[in-house]
Design a protein around this motif. Structure first.
Motif, PDB file in Angstrom:
ATOM      1  N   ALA A   1      -0.651   4.017  12.645  1.00 58.73           N
ATOM      2  CA  ALA A   1      -1.818   4.746  12.140  1.00 58.73           C
ATOM      3  C   ALA A   1      -3.117   4.056  12.540  1.00 58.73           C
TER       4      ALA A   1
ATOM      5  N   GLN B   1      -0.643  12.157  14.017  1.00 59.04           N
ATOM      6  CA  GLN B   1      -0.057  13.233  13.223  1.00 59.04           C
ATOM      7  C   GLN B   1       0.977  12.626  12.276  1.00 59.04           C
ATOM      8  N   TYR B   2       0.983  13.128  11.032  1.00 64.90           N
ATOM      9  CA  TYR B   2       1.911  12.626  10.023  1.00 64.90           C
ATOM     10  C   TYR B   2       2.993  13.656   9.719  1.00 64.90           C
TER      11      TYR B   2
ATOM     12  N   ASN C   1       0.820  -1.223   0.000  1.00 62.99           N
ATOM     13  CA  ASN C   1       0.000   0.000   0.000  1.00 62.99           C
ATOM     14  C   ASN C   1       0.849   1.266   0.000  1.00 62.99           C
TER      15      ASN C   1
ATOM     16  N   CYS D   1       3.061   2.086   2.289  1.00 65.39           N
ATOM     17  CA  CYS D   1       3.507   2.434   3.645  1.00 65.39           C
ATOM     18  C   CYS D   1       4.072   1.192   4.318  1.00 65.39           C
TER      19      CYS D   1
ATOM     20  N   ARG E   1       3.854  16.499   4.265  1.00 64.29           N
ATOM     21  CA  ARG E   1       3.896  15.996   2.901  1.00 64.29           C
ATOM     22  C   ARG E   1       4.103  14.477   2.841  1.00 64.29           C
ATOM     23  N   SER E   2       3.701  13.774   3.902  1.00 55.28           N
ATOM     24  CA  SER E   2       3.780  12.317   3.908  1.00 55.28           C
ATOM     25  C   SER E   2       2.418  11.735   4.280  1.00 55.28           C
ATOM     26  N   LYS E   3       2.014  10.715   3.583  1.00 58.63           N
ATOM     27  CA  LYS E   3       0.757  10.043   3.912  1.00 58.63           C
ATOM     28  C   LYS E   3       1.005   8.820   4.806  1.00 58.63           C
ATOM     29  N   CYS E   4       2.274   8.552   5.118  1.00 62.94           N
ATOM     30  CA  CYS E   4       2.628   7.324   5.833  1.00 62.94           C
ATOM     31  C   CYS E   4       3.292   7.540   7.183  1.00 62.94           C
TER      32      CYS E   4
ATOM     33  N   ASN F   1       4.463   1.878  10.300  1.00 63.11           N
ATOM     34  CA  ASN F   1       3.604   3.058  10.204  1.00 63.11           C
ATOM     35  C   ASN F   1       2.142   2.678   9.996  1.00 63.11           C
ATOM     36  N   ASP F   2       1.889   1.568   9.293  1.00 60.01           N
ATOM     37  CA  ASP F   2       0.513   1.064   9.191  1.00 60.01           C
ATOM     38  C   ASP F   2      -0.067   0.783  10.572  1.00 60.01           C
TER      39      ASP F   2
END
Length: 237
Positions: free
Chosen positions: A100, A107-108, A90, A92, A111-114, A96-97
């Motif tokens: 999350a 909080q990330y 996915n 990530c 500019r990171s979604k992971c 980190n999965d």
């Protein structure tokens, strides 16, 4: 005459469920309605104790051997995204999965979604305490393998192909928990026969998760593990 009618009424009631008047009129009363059907279904008990007992009936018990050659990289890159379970491929990594999924107020990194840099674990499974996560002090929260990697290696994973070991090490749904770092360190590669969480309220769930991983991957448990599970059963809901 009335005696004969009364006798007839009793006989008819026994045969038909109908009553006959004894005043000689010959009138009959309607039978009371009777409902006949299947008995109500009783939902199966799904308490933790029953589930643990069911897993114990399926899992194999064996002595843990000492198998040479264990290294963390025998289970692939640490927290790889290249696995076939939930969260795999996915974009990530597994750590980190898990952060999350199990933390609140996540909080990330900008500019990171992971990359998770902060969050709150409301109730650590192993201690029961509320824990805050900050990436600058990342070791305070760790991702635990409920059925430890070194233990799995000894119990049969040494013979698995690499991809199966990678999938096992990154099984987010079955084998991983975000937990207190020091508690995880105290657990090391132990099973329930050697270690149980300080948080008594989580012990039954922990034992059940351990057994389910053993069943899923056809890994045996030790006699001490089995005895610990049986001992804890009376305390489980």
């Amino acid at each position: 005459m009335r005696t004969a009618l009364a006798a007839l009424a009793v006989l008819l009631f026994a045969l038909t469920g109908c009553t006959v008047s004894v005043d000689g009129s010959g009138a009959t009363s309607s039978p009371a309605p009777i409902t006949i059907g299947k008995p109500p279904k009783i939902p199966p008990t799904t308490g933790t104790a029953k589930l643990i007992a069911a897993e114990l009936a399926k899992v194999r018990v064996a002595v843990r051997p000492k198998v040479a050659g264990y290294r963390r990289d025998q289970f692939g890159q640490t927290w790889s995204d290249d696995h076939n379970g939930p969260g795999g491929h996915n974009g990530c990594d597994t750590r980190n999965d898990m952060l999350a999924a199990q933390l609140q107020a996540v909080q990330y990194r900008a500019r990171s979604k992971c990359v998770v840099i902060a969050g709150v674990l409301p109730a650590d499974p192993y201690t029961g305490r509320r824990l805050e996560f900050r990436k600058a002090d990342a070791s305070k929260l760790q991702i635990d393998h409920v059925y430890p990697l070194a233990r799995a290696w000894d119990m049969g994973a040494a013979r698995w192909p690499m991809q199966r070991r990678v999938d096992f090490a990154n099984d987010e749904a079955a084998n991983l928990l975000v937990v207190d770092g020091p508690a995880n360190a105290s657990k090391n590669d132990a099973g329930p026969g050697e270690w149980l969480p300080l948080n008594r309220a989580y012990r039954c769930t922990y034992v059940l998760k351990y057994l389910r991983v053993a069943t899923k991957y056809a890994l045996p448990i030790t006699t001490d593990d089995s005895n610990a599970a049986k001992t804890i059963l009376p305390t489980c809901p």
